[in-house]
Design an enzyme around this catalytic site. Structure first.
Site, mmCIF file in Angstrom:
data_model
loop_
_atom_site.group_PDB
_atom_site.id
_atom_site.type_symbol
_atom_site.label_atom_id
_atom_site.label_comp_id
_atom_site.label_asym_id
_atom_site.label_seq_id
_atom_site.Cartn_x
_atom_site.Cartn_y
_atom_site.Cartn_z
ATOM 1 C CD GLN A 1 -2.572 -1.246 2.617
ATOM 2 O OE1 GLN A 1 -3.597 -0.580 2.837
ATOM 3 N NE2 GLN A 1 -2.045 -2.038 3.527
ATOM 4 C CG ASP B 1 7.959 3.549 0.831
ATOM 5 O OD1 ASP B 1 7.594 3.493 2.028
ATOM 6 O OD2 ASP B 1 8.131 2.533 0.127
ATOM 7 C CG HIS C 1 -3.045 2.478 -1.815
ATOM 8 N ND1 HIS C 1 -3.007 2.396 -0.448
ATOM 9 C CD2 HIS C 1 -4.213 1.885 -2.190
ATOM 10 C CE1 HIS C 1 -4.104 1.797 -0.010
ATOM 11 N NE2 HIS C 1 -4.854 1.466 -1.047
ATOM 12 C CB CYS D 1 0.190 17.116 -16.999
ATOM 13 S SG CYS D 1 -0.710 18.640 -17.329
ATOM 14 C CB CYS E 1 0.465 21.697 -21.320
ATOM 15 S SG CYS E 1 -0.447 21.125 -19.872
ATOM 16 C CB THR F 1 -1.475 -2.831 6.723
ATOM 17 O OG1 THR F 1 -2.613 -2.061 6.298
ATOM 18 C CG2 THR F 1 -1.865 -4.295 6.832
ATOM 19 C CB ALA G 1 7.848 -5.047 10.488
HETATM 20 N N1 APR Z 1 6.375 -2.623 12.765
HETATM 21 C C1 APR Z 1 5.157 -3.184 12.516
HETATM 22 N N2 APR Z 1 4.018 -2.480 12.444
HETATM 23 C C2 APR Z 1 4.108 -1.153 12.629
HETATM 24 C C3 APR Z 1 5.331 -0.487 12.888
HETATM 25 C C4 APR Z 1 6.497 -1.291 12.954
HETATM 26 N N3 APR Z 1 7.694 -0.754 13.200
HETATM 27 N N4 APR Z 1 5.070 0.841 13.034
HETATM 28 C C5 APR Z 1 3.744 0.997 12.863
HETATM 29 N N5 APR Z 1 3.163 -0.195 12.627
HETATM 30 C C6 APR Z 1 1.755 -0.474 12.336
HETATM 31 C C7 APR Z 1 0.765 0.359 13.110
HETATM 32 O O1 APR Z 1 0.430 -0.306 14.345
HETATM 33 C C8 APR Z 1 -0.430 0.373 12.165
HETATM 34 O O2 APR Z 1 -1.281 -0.744 12.392
HETATM 35 O O3 APR Z 1 1.557 -0.136 10.982
HETATM 36 C C9 APR Z 1 0.208 0.238 10.783
HETATM 37 C C10 APR Z 1 0.186 1.518 9.988
HETATM 38 O O4 APR Z 1 -1.159 1.794 9.704
HETATM 39 P P1 APR Z 1 -1.518 3.010 8.732
HETATM 40 O O5 APR Z 1 -0.748 4.200 9.123
HETATM 41 O O6 APR Z 1 -3.017 3.082 8.690
HETATM 42 O O7 APR Z 1 -0.948 2.540 7.315
HETATM 43 P P2 APR Z 1 -1.650 1.638 6.237
HETATM 44 O O8 APR Z 1 -2.367 0.498 6.887
HETATM 45 O O9 APR Z 1 -0.631 1.322 5.223
HETATM 46 O O10 APR Z 1 -2.720 2.660 5.598
HETATM 47 C C11 APR Z 1 -3.420 2.203 4.462
HETATM 48 O O11 APR Z 1 -4.377 4.394 4.208
HETATM 49 O O12 APR Z 1 -4.217 6.674 4.232
HETATM 50 C C12 APR Z 1 -4.219 5.572 3.429
HETATM 51 O O13 APR Z 1 -3.250 5.450 1.314
HETATM 52 C C13 APR Z 1 -2.933 5.426 2.674
HETATM 53 O O14 APR Z 1 -1.882 3.375 1.939
HETATM 54 C C14 APR Z 1 -2.422 4.060 3.062
HETATM 55 C C15 APR Z 1 -3.669 3.369 3.558
#
Ligand code: APR
Length: 250
Positions: free
Chosen positions: A103, A106, A121, A129, A152, A190, A234
């Site tokens: 998702q 980067d 994503h 553009c 443009c 996530t 992680a």
């Molecule tokens: N190791 C493991 N998990 C971690 C760590 C780490 N070091 N640091 C944070 N986390 C976990 C958090 O506990 C959380 O559950 O990663 C998760 C990050 O959640 P989000 O910030 O919601 O990220 P994500 O799930 O990728 O968001 C999905 O939401 O805003 C949109 O487009 C954006 O792709 C993104 C989507």
């Protein structure tokens, strides 16, 4: 079960697996210095996503949204892959991991050496553009002056999926094909709150896969879909899984 026991089980499942994949979120790039969106110091605490992360917000106030984008680019363009990205790339190199569905925008999986990366994503590497559709690479853009403009005269938009935009069709199709086909899914970093990405673990589970979740804290998947939940960073857990796997397989 202790973390050690859980890792042993994951390694056993990895050895037995014929088609393992991973689904990653912003949490795996926190250890590369890129803030996640939710949780401690989440980006959405600083920037209201309804004002900065929807396609309507971008079209309504591109100068304002580019203020946030510039800040994010300055962080992500300097970021390096961390042990999580590297461990997943190594598992692919060992023939164990068939793909990463991310998702994140980067490009750190690719920088770490992962070859099969589905960018669910989109990506911050390229921009389009909004007037003529011309494509640019981020390296061509001078971020001193934002928003960047096309020749443009149109404003450039990063090829990331804003809320309200569709998931790129090729990524959507491939991600769900992989989810239906896999027999082991690693869900790493996530919050599993954004759809349709958060459906991927459900589809994998329904297709008979084992689901392993690695996160600092439980998510909506933890007591419903995940077969194993390993609480922790992680960047610490994935290298332990890789090390144990290599020890048992070499
Ligand atoms: N190791 C493991 N998990 C971690 C760590 C780490 N070091 N640091 C944070 N986390 C976990 C958090 O506990 C959380 O559950 O990663 C998760 C990050 O959640 P989000 O910030 O919601 O990220 P994500 O799930 O990728 O968001 C999905 O939401 O805003 C949109 O487009 C954006 O792709 C993104 C989507």
């Amino acid at each position: 079960m202790t973390v050690k026991d859980k890792i042993e089980t994951v390694v056993l499942w990895l050895k037995e697996s014929q088609f393992a994949i991973a689904l990653t979120g912003a949490g795996i790039s926190v250890e590369s210095g890129i803030p996640a969106f939710r949780g401690a110091q989440g980006l959405w605490d600083k920037y209201d996503p309804s004002e900065y992360a929807t396609i309507d917000a971008f079209m309504r106030a591109p100068y304002k949204v580019w203020g946030m984008l510039k800040e994010l680019y300055e962080i992500t363009l300097k970021a390096e892959p961390n042990p999580t990205h590297k461990a997943l790339a190594e598992l692919e190199r060992l023939g164990k991991l068939k793909a990463v569905i991310t998702q994140n925008v980067d490009s750190l999986h690719q920088k770490a050496g992962s070859k099969k990366v589905i960018e669910f994503h989109g990506t911050g590497e390229t921009l389009t553009c909004i007037l003529c559709g011309a494509k640019y690479r981020i390296e061509e853009i001078n971020l001193e002056k934002v928003p960047p403009f096309c020749e443009c005269g149109g404003i450039l938009k990063p090829d990331v999926v804003f809320f309200g935009e569709p998931i790129p069709l090729h990524a959507l199709r491939e991600a769900f094909e992989l989810s239906e086909r896999c027999d082991l899914l690693l869900v790493v970093g996530t919050s599993a709150q954004v759809y349709p990405a958060a459906d991927i673990p459900r589809v994998a589970k329904r297709s008979g896969a084992k689901v392993v979740e690695i996160n600092l804290e439980p998510t909506p998947l933890t007591n419903t879909i995940s077969d194993i939940f390993i609480e922790g960073k992680a960047g610490e857990i994935l290298p332990l899984i890789l090390k144990a796997y290599k020890t048992q397989c070499e």
